[in-house]
Scaffold this motif. Sequence first.
Motif, PDB file in Angstrom:
ATOM      1  N   LEU A 278       5.948  -5.229   3.041  1.00  0.00           N
ATOM      2  CA  LEU A 278       4.921  -4.223   2.837  1.00  0.00           C
ATOM      3  C   LEU A 278       4.123  -4.580   1.578  1.00  0.00           C
ATOM      4  CD1 LEU A 278       7.403  -1.341   3.430  1.00  0.00           C
ATOM      5  CD2 LEU A 278       5.534  -1.861   4.961  1.00  0.00           C
ATOM      6  N   HIS A 279       2.807  -4.746   1.702  1.00  0.00           N
ATOM      7  CA  HIS A 279       1.980  -5.278   0.625  1.00  0.00           C
ATOM      8  C   HIS A 279       1.005  -4.235   0.082  1.00  0.00           C
ATOM      9  CE1 HIS A 279       2.577  -9.369   2.813  1.00  0.00           C
ATOM     10  NE2 HIS A 279       3.611  -9.068   2.049  1.00  0.00           N
TER      11      HIS A 279
ATOM     12  N   GLN B 160      -5.890  -3.188  -8.350  1.00  0.00           N
ATOM     13  CA  GLN B 160      -7.111  -3.131  -7.541  1.00  0.00           C
ATOM     14  C   GLN B 160      -6.737  -2.653  -6.137  1.00  0.00           C
ATOM     15  OE1 GLN B 160     -10.149  -5.757  -8.087  1.00  0.00           O
ATOM     16  NE2 GLN B 160      -9.520  -6.372 -10.114  1.00  0.00           N
ATOM     17  N   PRO B 161      -6.383  -1.368  -6.002  1.00  0.00           N
ATOM     18  CA  PRO B 161      -5.922  -0.844  -4.709  1.00  0.00           C
ATOM     19  C   PRO B 161      -6.950  -1.068  -3.600  1.00  0.00           C
ATOM     20  CG  PRO B 161      -5.670   0.796  -6.445  1.00  0.00           C
ATOM     21  CD  PRO B 161      -6.447  -0.333  -7.026  1.00  0.00           C
TER      22      PRO B 161
ATOM     23  N   SER C 108      -2.580  -8.788  -9.177  1.00  0.00           N
ATOM     24  CA  SER C 108      -2.325  -7.392  -8.807  1.00  0.00           C
ATOM     25  C   SER C 108      -1.470  -7.264  -7.544  1.00  0.00           C
ATOM     26  CB  SER C 108      -3.679  -6.702  -8.589  1.00  0.00           C
ATOM     27  OG  SER C 108      -3.527  -5.356  -8.308  1.00  0.00           O
ATOM     28  N   ASP C 109      -1.239  -8.384  -6.862  1.00  0.00           N
ATOM     29  CA  ASP C 109      -0.524  -8.398  -5.581  1.00  0.00           C
ATOM     30  C   ASP C 109       0.939  -7.990  -5.767  1.00  0.00           C
ATOM     31  OD1 ASP C 109      -0.227  -8.846  -2.843  1.00  0.00           O
ATOM     32  OD2 ASP C 109       0.355 -10.934  -3.154  1.00  0.00           O
ATOM     33  N   ARG C 110       1.399  -7.034  -4.946  1.00  0.00           N
ATOM     34  CA  ARG C 110       2.776  -6.552  -5.004  1.00  0.00           C
ATOM     35  C   ARG C 110       3.315  -6.416  -3.579  1.00  0.00           C
ATOM     36  NH1 ARG C 110       1.302  -7.341  -9.458  1.00  0.00           N
ATOM     37  NH2 ARG C 110       1.763  -6.213 -11.370  1.00  0.00           N
ATOM     38  N   ALA C 111       4.643  -6.344  -3.495  1.00  0.00           N
ATOM     39  CA  ALA C 111       5.305  -6.112  -2.208  1.00  0.00           C
ATOM     40  C   ALA C 111       6.414  -5.085  -2.414  1.00  0.00           C
ATOM     41  CB  ALA C 111       5.881  -7.407  -1.648  1.00  0.00           C
ATOM     42  N   LEU C 112       6.720  -4.372  -1.366  1.00  0.00           N
ATOM     43  CA  LEU C 112       7.777  -3.373  -1.333  1.00  0.00           C
ATOM     44  C   LEU C 112       8.786  -3.825  -0.289  1.00  0.00           C
ATOM     45  CD1 LEU C 112       8.524  -0.456  -2.320  1.00  0.00           C
ATOM     46  CD2 LEU C 112       7.244   0.380  -0.340  1.00  0.00           C
ATOM     47  N   LEU C 113      10.071  -3.659  -0.565  1.00  0.00           N
ATOM     48  CA  LEU C 113      11.113  -4.126   0.344  1.00  0.00           C
ATOM     49  C   LEU C 113      10.965  -3.484   1.723  1.00  0.00           C
ATOM     50  CD1 LEU C 113      13.632  -5.916   0.575  1.00  0.00           C
ATOM     51  CD2 LEU C 113      14.988  -3.912  -0.093  1.00  0.00           C
TER      52      LEU C 113
END
Length: 184
Positions: free
Chosen positions: A61-62, A67-68, A141-146
Amino acid sequence: MKITAVQGSELLLLEPELLTDSRGSFAEAWRESLLNAQAKHPVHFVQESFSVSAQYVLRGLHYQLDQPQAKLIRVISGEIFDVAVDLRPDSASFGQHYGLTLKARDRQMLFVPAGFAHGFQVLSAEAEVQYKVSAYYDAPSDRALLWNDPQLGIRWPFPTQAVLSEKDKRAPALAQAELFKHGL
């Protein structure tokens, strides 16, 4: 174009009206003014990307923290199970997820507002997915959620067959994730 809320959320399902005759069909895929009349916050798309993925690939999940991005997702070929998770701390639906199947043959599109993590799993032999986004890609700014965080409780169609990137395998659970600031 028909636009409806998904499961009482701020996510919107767009369904183009198909005009058909002996030559084939035509539809307006989306119109900014119609989407903005239904969206909680106006959106303007600045970039369009696409991915091609094999069966069972799970992307996400990204989200982008600083910068939403609001996203408009469309399946060009194949079929996916699409998921969005509300990561806005001041939202009544914080931490809730919404999932639905998108199929190219149905020509539906999913609008995901800024402040949500997004991902999908491919159900067909292959799927091509197109994304319009409201902010440019920003690597810092790129993130991920498990993807399989028990707290989220997402029921992925093929969890044991999921094919993931290293980034997605190592993503933090919601309890450890960096979240959006208030007022998003």
